[in-house]
Design a protein around this motif. Structure first.
Motif, PDB file in Angstrom:
ATOM      1  N   CYS A 162       0.800  -1.236   0.000  1.00  0.00           N
ATOM      2  CA  CYS A 162       0.000   0.000   0.000  1.00  0.00           C
ATOM      3  C   CYS A 162       0.828   1.279   0.000  1.00  0.00           C
ATOM      4  CB  CYS A 162      -0.983  -0.006   1.172  1.00  0.00           C
ATOM      5  SG  CYS A 162      -0.192   0.402   2.749  1.00  0.00           S
ATOM      6  N   GLY A 163       2.159   1.175   0.149  1.00  0.00           N
ATOM      7  CA  GLY A 163       3.006   2.363   0.051  1.00  0.00           C
ATOM      8  C   GLY A 163       3.236   3.101   1.359  1.00  0.00           C
ATOM      9  N   SER A 164       2.547   2.716   2.439  1.00  0.00           N
ATOM     10  CA  SER A 164       2.772   3.387   3.726  1.00  0.00           C
ATOM     11  C   SER A 164       4.134   2.981   4.298  1.00  0.00           C
ATOM     12  CB  SER A 164       1.688   2.986   4.727  1.00  0.00           C
ATOM     13  OG  SER A 164       0.442   3.433   4.293  1.00  0.00           O
ATOM     14  N   PRO A 165       4.709   3.838   5.152  1.00  0.00           N
ATOM     15  CA  PRO A 165       6.043   3.485   5.686  1.00  0.00           C
ATOM     16  C   PRO A 165       6.010   2.255   6.578  1.00  0.00           C
ATOM     17  CG  PRO A 165       5.282   5.612   6.559  1.00  0.00           C
ATOM     18  CD  PRO A 165       4.234   5.155   5.591  1.00  0.00           C
ATOM     19  N   LEU A 166       6.990   1.383   6.411  1.00  0.00           N
ATOM     20  CA  LEU A 166       7.063   0.156   7.219  1.00  0.00           C
ATOM     21  C   LEU A 166       7.676   0.462   8.577  1.00  0.00           C
ATOM     22  CD1 LEU A 166       8.367  -2.311   4.480  1.00  0.00           C
ATOM     23  CD2 LEU A 166       6.063  -2.211   5.455  1.00  0.00           C
ATOM     24  N   GLU A 167       7.223  -0.250   9.600  1.00  0.00           N
ATOM     25  CA  GLU A 167       7.712  -0.048  10.968  1.00  0.00           C
ATOM     26  C   GLU A 167       8.113  -1.389  11.557  1.00  0.00           C
ATOM     27  OE1 GLU A 167       7.839   2.895  12.235  1.00  0.00           O
ATOM     28  OE2 GLU A 167       6.447   4.052  10.979  1.00  0.00           O
ATOM     29  N   ARG A 168       8.919  -1.299  12.634  1.00  0.00           N
ATOM     30  CA  ARG A 168       9.147  -2.488  13.453  1.00  0.00           C
ATOM     31  C   ARG A 168       8.132  -2.409  14.582  1.00  0.00           C
ATOM     32  NH1 ARG A 168      13.306  -5.832  13.177  1.00  0.00           N
ATOM     33  NH2 ARG A 168      14.738  -4.455  12.079  1.00  0.00           N
ATOM     34  N   ARG A 169       7.295  -3.428  14.772  1.00  0.00           N
ATOM     35  CA  ARG A 169       6.302  -3.390  15.841  1.00  0.00           C
ATOM     36  C   ARG A 169       6.980  -3.222  17.197  1.00  0.00           C
ATOM     37  NH1 ARG A 169       2.541  -8.559  14.856  1.00  0.00           N
ATOM     38  NH2 ARG A 169       2.808  -8.667  17.110  1.00  0.00           N
TER      39      ARG A 169
END
Ligand code: ADP
Length: 219
Positions: free
Chosen positions: A153-160
């Motif tokens: 979807c193009g949103s920034p990836l994060e580390r949970r």
């Protein structure tokens, strides 16, 4: 064809991925309590803030809260569902059974994914999550880093925040104490519906095994 399916398994065993694929195959919704709680948290709702105070430290949210979230979701979406991350304790399993029995729609398949501790640690510490669409990626497998755009979807990836080594140790402890007994509970109450599958194989192979059980009513 099965319509009310529970996926059990330790962190990073691929429940979310398999639930997503099953949901597409069967044309029924996939509900992840973890994703619902994260979405409440991102939106800053009181429920999300309370949930984050538990999940960020690797604790389970209280049964009452998890049950409230799932019952609300079933009220809106019906009972034909792939359950991912619920039930996570025997009291939750009993409540789900009672709720489904009251509408004469019992579970018809329970898949317990199994994965060893070393592989869990490896997967969790290389996991990146899209907090917008819930997709997960691996830093090693996909060559991605924090803040890279999600491939879906193009949103920034994060580390949970609960994918830290410290929180993971706590999650694993609670998994062993509270969630592993859920598979045994189903093994005792509905043994013909429970199937244990190794999650230590490629995602496609796991899916192929799950779909065998989905299609065959006598298995
Ligand atoms: P994972 O399967 O990788 O542990 P999830 O997204 O399923 O991740 O869940 C993230 C966290 O949300 C859990 O560690 C727990 O704190 C909380 N959670 C999710 N489902 C439940 C549940 N049914 N009962 C209690 N806590 C839950």
């Amino acid at each position: 064809m099965k319509r009310r399916i529970v996926l059990l398994g330790p962190p990073a065993s691929g429940k979310g991925t398999q639930a997503d694929r099953l949901s597409t195959l069967l044309g029924i919704p996939h509900v992840s309590t973890g994703a619902l709680l994260r979405s409440e948290c991102t939106r800053g709702t009181p429920l999300g803030i309370e949930a984050d105070s538990w999940t960020s430290r690797g604790f389970l949210v209280p049964d009452e809260l998890a049950i409230r979230v799932i019952m609300g979701w079933m009220g809106e979406h019906g009972t034909n569902l792939v359950f991912d991350g619920f039930p996570r304790s025997v009291p939750q399993a009993r409540q789900l059974d009672a709720a489904l029995a009251s509408v004469d729609a019992p579970l018809d398949l329970i898949i317990a994914l199994e994965l060893g501790d070393a592989e869990i640690l490896r997967r969790v510490t290389s996991r990146l999550t899209c907090l917008n669409c819930g997709a997960t990626f691996s830093t090693s497998l996909h060559g991605l880093a924090v803040k890279n755009p999600c491939l879906r979807c193009g949103s920034p990836l994060e580390r949970r925040n609960d994918d830290s080594q410290e929180a993971l140790e706590q999650r694993m402890k609670l998994y062993r104490e509270l969630t592993l007994p859920v598979a045994d509970y189903y093994g005792e109450t509905v043994p013909n519906l429970l199937h244990r599958i190794s999650a230590d194989q490629p995602s496609d192979a796991v899916f192929e095994q799950i779909t065998k059980f989905v299609h065959h009513s006598d298995l």
